[in-house]
Design a protein around this motif. Structure first.
Motif, PDB file in Angstrom:
ATOM      1  N   HIS A 204     107.419  -0.480 -50.627  1.00 44.05           N
ATOM      2  CA  HIS A 204     106.700   0.493 -51.451  1.00 44.05           C
ATOM      3  C   HIS A 204     105.798  -0.210 -52.456  1.00 44.05           C
ATOM      4  CE1 HIS A 204     110.281   3.457 -50.692  1.00 44.05           C
ATOM      5  NE2 HIS A 204     109.609   3.149 -49.601  1.00 44.05           N
ATOM      6  N   ALA A 205     106.298  -1.290 -53.058  1.00 41.19           N
ATOM      7  CA  ALA A 205     105.475  -2.041 -54.000  1.00 41.19           C
ATOM      8  C   ALA A 205     104.255  -2.624 -53.300  1.00 41.19           C
ATOM      9  CB  ALA A 205     106.303  -3.154 -54.649  1.00 41.19           C
ATOM     10  N   GLU A 206     104.467  -3.145 -52.104  1.00 38.71           N
ATOM     11  CA  GLU A 206     103.352  -3.754 -51.368  1.00 38.71           C
ATOM     12  C   GLU A 206     102.290  -2.734 -50.992  1.00 38.71           C
ATOM     13  OE1 GLU A 206     102.321  -5.999 -47.134  1.00 38.71           O
ATOM     14  OE2 GLU A 206     104.420  -5.828 -47.756  1.00 38.71           O
ATOM     15  N   VAL A 207     102.712  -1.561 -50.528  1.00 41.12           N
ATOM     16  CA  VAL A 207     101.730  -0.585 -50.070  1.00 41.12           C
ATOM     17  C   VAL A 207     100.927  -0.041 -51.259  1.00 41.12           C
ATOM     18  CG1 VAL A 207     103.083   1.581 -50.164  1.00 41.12           C
ATOM     19  CG2 VAL A 207     101.400   1.239 -48.344  1.00 41.12           C
TER      20      VAL A 207
ATOM     21  N   ARG B  98     100.107   1.171 -61.359  1.00 35.34           N
ATOM     22  CA  ARG B  98     101.270   1.661 -62.091  1.00 35.34           C
ATOM     23  C   ARG B  98     102.409   2.012 -61.138  1.00 35.34           C
ATOM     24  NH1 ARG B  98      99.528   6.415 -65.478  1.00 35.34           N
ATOM     25  NH2 ARG B  98     100.156   7.687 -63.706  1.00 35.34           N
ATOM     26  N   ARG B  99     102.062   2.590 -60.017  1.00 40.05           N
ATOM     27  CA  ARG B  99     103.096   2.881 -59.014  1.00 40.05           C
ATOM     28  C   ARG B  99     103.718   1.584 -58.494  1.00 40.05           C
ATOM     29  NH1 ARG B  99     104.914   7.250 -57.622  1.00 40.05           N
ATOM     30  NH2 ARG B  99     103.868   9.253 -57.779  1.00 40.05           N
ATOM     31  N   ALA B 100     102.900   0.569 -58.298  1.00 43.73           N
ATOM     32  CA  ALA B 100     103.428  -0.721 -57.831  1.00 43.73           C
ATOM     33  C   ALA B 100     104.367  -1.322 -58.872  1.00 43.73           C
ATOM     34  CB  ALA B 100     102.274  -1.691 -57.549  1.00 43.73           C
ATOM     35  N   TRP B 101     104.027  -1.190 -60.168  1.00 39.43           N
ATOM     36  CA  TRP B 101     104.917  -1.719 -61.214  1.00 39.43           C
ATOM     37  C   TRP B 101     106.286  -1.061 -61.141  1.00 39.43           C
ATOM     38  CZ3 TRP B 101     100.851  -0.236 -65.447  1.00 39.43           C
ATOM     39  CH2 TRP B 101      99.704  -1.032 -65.296  1.00 39.43           C
ATOM     40  N   GLY B 102     106.292   0.264 -60.963  1.00 38.99           N
ATOM     41  CA  GLY B 102     107.561   0.982 -60.895  1.00 38.99           C
ATOM     42  C   GLY B 102     108.378   0.591 -59.685  1.00 38.99           C
TER      43      GLY B 102
ATOM     44  N   TRP C 252     108.567   0.584 -41.192  1.00 41.42           N
ATOM     45  CA  TRP C 252     107.107   0.670 -41.096  1.00 41.42           C
ATOM     46  C   TRP C 252     106.511  -0.502 -41.854  1.00 41.42           C
ATOM     47  CZ3 TRP C 252     104.502   1.596 -45.789  1.00 41.42           C
ATOM     48  CH2 TRP C 252     105.292   2.102 -46.834  1.00 41.42           C
ATOM     49  N   ASN C 253     105.287  -0.839 -41.489  1.00 43.64           N
ATOM     50  CA  ASN C 253     104.648  -2.043 -42.020  1.00 43.64           C
ATOM     51  C   ASN C 253     103.428  -1.662 -42.851  1.00 43.64           C
ATOM     52  OD1 ASN C 253     103.195  -4.458 -42.393  1.00 43.64           O
ATOM     53  ND2 ASN C 253     103.959  -5.318 -40.479  1.00 43.64           N
ATOM     54  N   PRO C 254     103.419  -1.963 -44.147  1.00 42.20           N
ATOM     55  CA  PRO C 254     102.279  -1.593 -44.998  1.00 42.20           C
ATOM     56  C   PRO C 254     100.953  -2.169 -44.534  1.00 42.20           C
ATOM     57  CG  PRO C 254     104.153  -2.261 -46.347  1.00 42.20           C
ATOM     58  CD  PRO C 254     104.493  -2.614 -44.922  1.00 42.20           C
ATOM     59  N   SER C 255     100.979  -3.287 -43.842  1.00 39.89           N
ATOM     60  CA  SER C 255      99.719  -3.937 -43.469  1.00 39.89           C
ATOM     61  C   SER C 255      99.041  -3.276 -42.274  1.00 39.89           C
ATOM     62  CB  SER C 255      99.957  -5.418 -43.166  1.00 39.89           C
ATOM     63  OG  SER C 255     100.747  -5.572 -41.998  1.00 39.89           O
TER      64      SER C 255
END
Length: 311
Positions: free
Chosen positions: A114-117, A72-76, A42-45
């Motif tokens: 996951h980091a991108e979304v 914070r979720r993106a950092w993880g 799947w594509n986050p964009s």
């Protein structure tokens, strides 16, 4: 620094023996997970209905909290991007089943997704935040030690995978399922569901790998697996790595729990102590039961000042 002058021995110091190169199927369940991952991208964009996110209904405090929460979720998730290659190196050095190496090429991509979304969500809420407000919270969100464990030849690979996947990621999975159930915002829920689709495979990988290895482990090796899982739960999970309300009390922990509560009140993806606590306790109980039934190890009861009694 050359390897010869280094005082710390890592898996990188072990000579690599790549040939003969066998690409046959050794663990069918993991090979199937690899094919499932490649066919369920799947594509986050463009696969999230970003245009449906209306931020005008939220207060400035709620928007700032939600920005911090999703940052914070993106950092993880960003941390997991470097975790996967470290484990990939370990798989190659130990000449593990090719199915594992194939699957982890996709896992790295999924963690990046996951980091991108999460980054995109934070940006739409007012802007991604690059680091914690309080420096003492950085240790809680930076790492759970898996990269170091993965490169340490004295830590058995089975212990690393049991601690990371069959303990930490299983707890995270149960919390994701809880978040999806309580999050009313359509876009936030779509993001959570998209991440959870991948996490299902990540958890399944860990149990499939351990199922292939446990029958070959000695009593001493199984004890090492048990110790690794206990350390992950006691020193990482119960220290607030995934849930800020579990962190030791202090300005940083209080600030993060406030962020969580404001985000939850806005319906933008977080949860709060009183709702998450029974989910966490039930998750640990399920993991303990499954490890006993599947591997024959018995995790002890745990204690935490925020949780009444042993669990």
């Amino acid at each position: 620094m050359s390897v010869a002058t280094s005082t710390t021995r890592t898996i990188l110091d072990v000579p690599e023996s790549r040939f003969p190169l066998d690409l046959d199927i050794e663990i069918p369940r993991i090979r199937n997970l690899f094919h499932s991952a490649t066919s369920n991208q799947w594509n986050p964009s463009c696969d999230i209905e970003w245009d449906a996110l209306d931020i005008t209904q939220f207060s400035p405090d709620q928007l700032y909290a939600a920005r911090m929460y999703w940052s914070r979720r993106a950092w993880g998730e960003y941390g997991a991007i470097s975790e996967s290659p470290a484990l990939q190196i370990r798989f190659c050095k130990e000449n593990c089943a090719p199915d594992m190496r194939l699957f982890f090429t996709i896992r790295t991509q999924e963690e990046a997704r996951h980091a991108e979304v999460c980054y995109r969500m934070a940006e739409l809420l007012g802007g991604y935040i690059e680091q914690p407000d309080l420096s003492e919270f950085q240790g809680a969100v930076a790492t759970h030690g898996v990269r170091k464990m993965a490169l340490d030849p004295d830590v058995p690979l089975e212990g690393v995978m049991a601690a990371l996947v069959c303990a930490a990621e299983e707890i995270a999975f149960d919390v994701f399922r809880h978040l999806i159930e309580i999050t009313p915002n359509k876009v936030a829920q779509q993001v959570l569901k998209s991440i959870m689709r991948d996490e299902v495979r990540h958890c399944a990988f860990g149990w499939a790998f351990m199922s292939s290895r446990v029958p070959h482990l000695s009593t001493t090796q199984l004890a090492g697996v048990e110790d690794a899982v206990i350390t992950m739960i006691e020193k990482v999970e119960l220290n607030g790595y995934h849930s800020s309300w579990l962190a030791p009390d202090g300005p940083a922990a209080r600030a993060e729990t406030k962020v969580d509560r404001l985000t939850w009140e806005a319906g933008l993806g977080s949860t709060v102590e009183e709702l998450e606590k029974p989910v966490f306790v039930a998750s640990v109980a399920r993991i303990r039961r499954q490890m006993t039934e599947s591997w024959g190890i018995k995790l002890p009861m745990f204690r935490h000042p925020k949780i009444e009694g042993e669990f």
